[in-house]
Structures are given as structure tokens and as C-alpha cells.
Scaffold this active site. Structure first.
Site, short mmCIF file in Angstrom:
data_model
loop_
_atom_site.label_atom_id
_atom_site.label_comp_id
_atom_site.label_asym_id
_atom_site.label_seq_id
_atom_site.Cartn_x
_atom_site.Cartn_y
_atom_site.Cartn_z
N GLU A 30 0.85 -1.20 0.00
CA GLU A 30 0.00 0.00 0.00
C GLU A 30 0.88 1.24 0.00
O GLU A 30 1.85 1.34 0.75
CB GLU A 30 -0.90 0.00 1.24
CG GLU A 30 -1.60 1.30 1.57
CD GLU A 30 -2.47 1.80 0.45
OE1 GLU A 30 -2.45 3.03 0.19
OE2 GLU A 30 -3.19 0.99 -0.19
N GLN A 31 0.54 2.22 -0.86
CA GLN A 31 1.37 3.41 -0.98
C GLN A 31 1.18 4.39 0.18
O GLN A 31 2.08 5.18 0.49
CB GLN A 31 1.09 4.12 -2.29
CG GLN A 31 -0.31 4.67 -2.43
CD GLN A 31 -0.52 5.37 -3.77
OE1 GLN A 31 0.42 5.52 -4.55
NE2 GLN A 31 -1.74 5.78 -4.05
N ARG A 104 -17.29 3.63 6.25
CA ARG A 104 -16.24 2.94 5.49
C ARG A 104 -15.01 2.66 6.36
O ARG A 104 -14.38 1.61 6.25
CB ARG A 104 -15.84 3.77 4.27
CG ARG A 104 -14.76 3.14 3.39
CD ARG A 104 -14.42 4.05 2.23
NE ARG A 104 -15.51 4.12 1.27
CZ ARG A 104 -15.62 3.34 0.20
NH1 ARG A 104 -14.70 2.42 -0.04
NH2 ARG A 104 -16.62 3.48 -0.63
N TYR A 209 -28.80 7.95 5.23
CA TYR A 209 -28.98 6.76 6.06
C TYR A 209 -28.04 6.85 7.25
O TYR A 209 -27.10 7.65 7.27
CB TYR A 209 -28.77 5.47 5.26
CG TYR A 209 -27.43 5.34 4.57
CD1 TYR A 209 -26.30 4.87 5.23
CD2 TYR A 209 -27.30 5.66 3.21
CE1 TYR A 209 -25.08 4.74 4.57
CE2 TYR A 209 -26.08 5.53 2.55
CZ TYR A 209 -24.99 5.07 3.23
OH TYR A 209 -23.77 4.94 2.59
N ASP A 286 -12.31 -2.05 -8.11
CA ASP A 286 -12.47 -0.87 -8.95
C ASP A 286 -11.47 -0.83 -10.09
O ASP A 286 -11.76 -0.24 -11.15
CB ASP A 286 -12.32 0.39 -8.11
CG ASP A 286 -13.58 0.74 -7.33
OD1 ASP A 286 -14.61 0.07 -7.56
OD2 ASP A 286 -13.53 1.68 -6.51
#
Length: 414
Positions: A30-31, A104, A209, A286
């Protein structure tokens, strides 16, 4: 088996966890220098929560989530309910997993905590991917070469790996942007809000929500626009979000008027690909199929990708990797591409102008509620990614071909 996963977002973490379940030794690259709390609300339909259960994470995620009982579609001007659909216990009973709404960061934290720290390399920027018949490798900005039996590129909508594999292919602006904010429950007390609603209007829609067990209201206002920056941290100009929803129902205006920091996020997608893999390297999430969020399926599709990838590698030897990746793509490509397309159509439907088109849309929503209590978003919820008959049908549809023996289509080492 050794694997390198590039990108530690939701898709990358899910891939690392799924591969570890097969006995694979995983290095997650991971960067970012650290995991930080970024993003806001995210929805996890039953096809996503079934994967979380498979990964042993459902209880941890559900403990920080909200379980809505229903979804209400509303008109923009007066807030009148068009129709509503069941979620809650009904959806869990029908689809084998709960419908959750979660911050998230809470989802990401639960997933990251399940990956051993020694398997994670933060602050590591990948500048190239290469492979030969026996191994795959990534090259870091510092000139280091990390080698494994396969590489999974889960590096997001702006995926560099996708370009290294398939050539220049930029992210596509969807023509929409989202205003995002989180409000403490006390800030919106007394507004009489439905627990989960989508308000439909000409050229825009509004969603709210609850997340974090009802402590925070997640707010998203989506507008059609000609340009917007693809960023999770860019701030809207003061009052911009209120002007965008001028004339809307007073409850929508009240919510927007009580927001503090409002972020403005340009929604980008990727064009569908005919394949996601070459040799020992594959895309996931993605990077393969970024989509607009109008069916709340982006994260779910990445989670399902990861689960199927792991399933295809169970019992595989290093020499089997290209065939295993072919099976993964053949089982996922057609289904994910279908969700991409249906999400785009949903966005168009939400933004129809007042008049005959909007009335016809509303009539369709009412008819769907009468025919199917779970509504238009539920098409993907019940698809069993591990149903071999379905996988076989997807294989025919996707028509994924292996690269030629001359290796000409394979990525070159950097």
C-alpha cells in the site's frame, strides 16, 4: 503459493484475507504511510455480507453498523413517498445475509485488523509489474523487486496496473458529482426523517442513512455536472451544496443547512474490459470494474471478486496460477459488467425531469414494489458466486481467452 496484492482498500484487504484462507503467503503493498479514517457511509447488501461471514468478519462489522428496516423512495419537492421496499429481517431471511450500513473506516479497520501486520508493507509505491512463465513481480519506487507466484492489482479507479497490463485507459468521468457529509444524530433530531431514503429530482438525487449504530447520519447529494475532481478529500465551496438543492423539500434543506464540512467528489468509472488477467497478474475491484454507486454495489462486487479469487486458487499449485486466474475472471467478469451497466441506468432513472418521464419511472417503482418486496436494487443480492452452473454460464458469456504462447500480450518487467 505466494501472492502480492497491490492496494489495501476494501478490495485489496478482502483479496489478501481470501488468499490467506487458501494457505497462500500474502504480501499486501500500500502506498499510503498509514491506514487513516477516510470516506463516509457505505452500504453492504447481502451479497457483500455473505462474503464477510465467509471471511469471519461479519460479527465485527455488524457490531459497528446499522441495519435499516426499509428503503423509502421520495419525491424531491414535497417529500411524498413514491414507494418503499423491505430490508431488515425480510432481506436477511431471503438472501442469507443482513443488509448493513456502515462507516467505510469501520469496515476498513475490521478488515485491516484481520491481516497480520508482518504481511503489510505501507508507504510502498509500486511503479511496475512484470512476469515470466514461473513468477510475477512488482517493482517499487525505490528499485526493489518483490516476487511471487501471482500479483493481484486492487489499486482502485485510477489503477496504474490496468494501464501496465492493457495500455492507456483513463478513468471516465460519469457526469455526476457527490456532496458528502456526516452529521451527529443530535444535529438532525426532530426532523422526522425516514431511516433510509432516496429523494429523486430533475438532474440530481439525495440519499441519507444512518451509520455507527445510528450515531451518525450519512448524507449524499448527487448532481449532474460537466466536471468534478476525483478526490475523497476535496471540499465543496461554502453554500455550494445548498444552492445545488434549492427548492427541495424543507427536510432536505434542513439537513444540508446543518452540515459542517462538505466534501465534493467527482464520480468516475472505468470502461468494461474483455478480460482482467494476463498470465499471473489480475485486476480486482475498482481497477477492473469501477462503477457509479447508484445501486450501492461497488464494495460488494470487490468483496465477491476476492471470495471467488480465493475459491479458484484452492488446491492450486504455482504452475496452475494462469488457469486459476482464468477461472476467476470467467466467473466474475460478466456479472460485474452487468452490475456496472445497471448502476449507470439507475442513475439516469433517478435524474429524470419532472413530467411524463418521472411519472412513468415512479409507476415502475410502485409496480416493482408490488411484484418484489426488495425492489430494483436486489437483482445482484441473491446471485451465488459459488454456484458452478452459474459460473459455467458466466464463462461462456465472458469468453476469456488465455494469452498466446509467445508471451507477446504479457506485461514486460520494468
Amino acid at each position: 503459493m505466494r501472492a502480492i496484492v497491490v492496494g489495501a482498500g476494501i478490495g485489496g484487504l478482502a483479496a489478501a484475507l481470501s488468499l490467506r484462507r487458501t494457505g497462500c503467503e500474502v504480501t499486501l503493498v500500500e502506498q499510503a504511510p498509514r491506514f487513516t479514517e477516510i470516506g463516509a457511509g457505505i452500504q453492504l447488501a447481502p451479497n457483500a455480507t455473505r462474503v464477510l461471514r465467509r471471511l469471519g468478519l461479519l460479527d465485527a462489522v455488524a457490531a459497528r453498523a446499522t441495519r435499516p428496516s426499509r428503503l423509502s423512495f421520495r419525491t424531491w419537492s414535497d417529500g411524498g413517498e413514491i414507494c418503499h421496499y423491505a430490508l431488515g429481517r425480510e432481506a436477511e431471511g431471503a438472501f442469507g445475509g443482513p443488509y448493513l450500513q456502515v462507516h467505510r473506516a469501520d469496515l476498513h479497520q475490521a478488515m485491516a485488523a484481520a491481516v497480520p501486520p508482518e504481511s503489510v508493507r505501507l508507504n510502498t509505491v509500486v511503479v511496475g509489474i512484470g512476469q515470466d512463465d514461473k513468477s510475477a513481480r512488482v517493482t517499487t519506487v525505490g528499485g526493489e523487486h518483490l516476487e511471487a507466484d501471482l500479483v493481484v492489482a486492487a489499486d482502485g479507479v485510477r489503477s496504474s496496473a490496468r494501464q501496465w497490463l492493457f495500455g492507456v485507459d483513463e478513468a471516465l468521468f460519469s457526469g455526476t458529482a457527490a456532496y458528502r457529509a456526516l452529521l451527529p444524530a443530535g444535529e438532525v433530531a426532530g426532523l422526522g426523517l425516514p431511516e433510509y431514503a432516496i429523494w429523486l429530482g430533475p438532474g440530481r438525487h439525495f440519499v441519507h442513512y444512518w451509520v455507527r449504530r445510528g450515531e451518525l447520519l450519512n448524507v449524499v447529494g448527487v448532481i449532474g455536472t460537466q466536471a468534478a475532481q476525483e478526490s475523497w478529500t476535496a471540499r465543496a465551496e461554502p453554500g455550494e451544496h445548498l444552492r445545488a438543492f434549492d427548492g427541495w423539500d424543507p427536510r432536505v434543506r434542513d439537513i444540508l443547512g446543518r452540515t459542517g464540512t462538505v466534501l465534493r467528489h467527482g464520480i468516475h468509472t472505468r470502461a468494461p474490459l474483455a478480460r482482467w488477467n494476463i498470465g499471473r497478474v489480475t485486476l480486482l475491484g475498482d481497477s477492473a470494474h469501477a462503477m457509479v454507486p447508484f445501486q450501492a454495489q461497488g464494495a460488494a462486487q470487490a468483496l465477491v471478486d476476492a471470495a471467488v479469487l480465493g475459491d479458484c486458487l484452492v488446491g492450486a499449485a504455482p504452475s496452475d496460477v494462469p488457469d486459476a486466474l482464468d477461472r476467476y475472471v470467467s466467473r466474475r467478469l460478466a456479472a460485474a459488467t452487468k452490475v456496472q451497466a445497471s448502476s449507470a441506468r439507475a442513475g439516469e432513472d433517478y435524474h429524470l425531469p419532472d413530467g411524463p418521464e418521472a411519472r412513468a419511472r415512479n409507476a415502475r417503482l410502485v409496480a416493482q414494489a408490488a411484484e418484489n418486496e426488495f425492489g430494483p436494487h436486489a437483482g445482484a443480492w441473491g446471485i451465488d458466486a459459488f454456484d458452478e452452473q452459474q459460473a459455467s454460464q458466466d464463462a461462456v458469456t465472458a469468453a476469456v481467452e488465455r494469452p498466446g504462447d509467445d508471451g507477446g500480450a504479457r506485461p514486460k518487467p520494468v
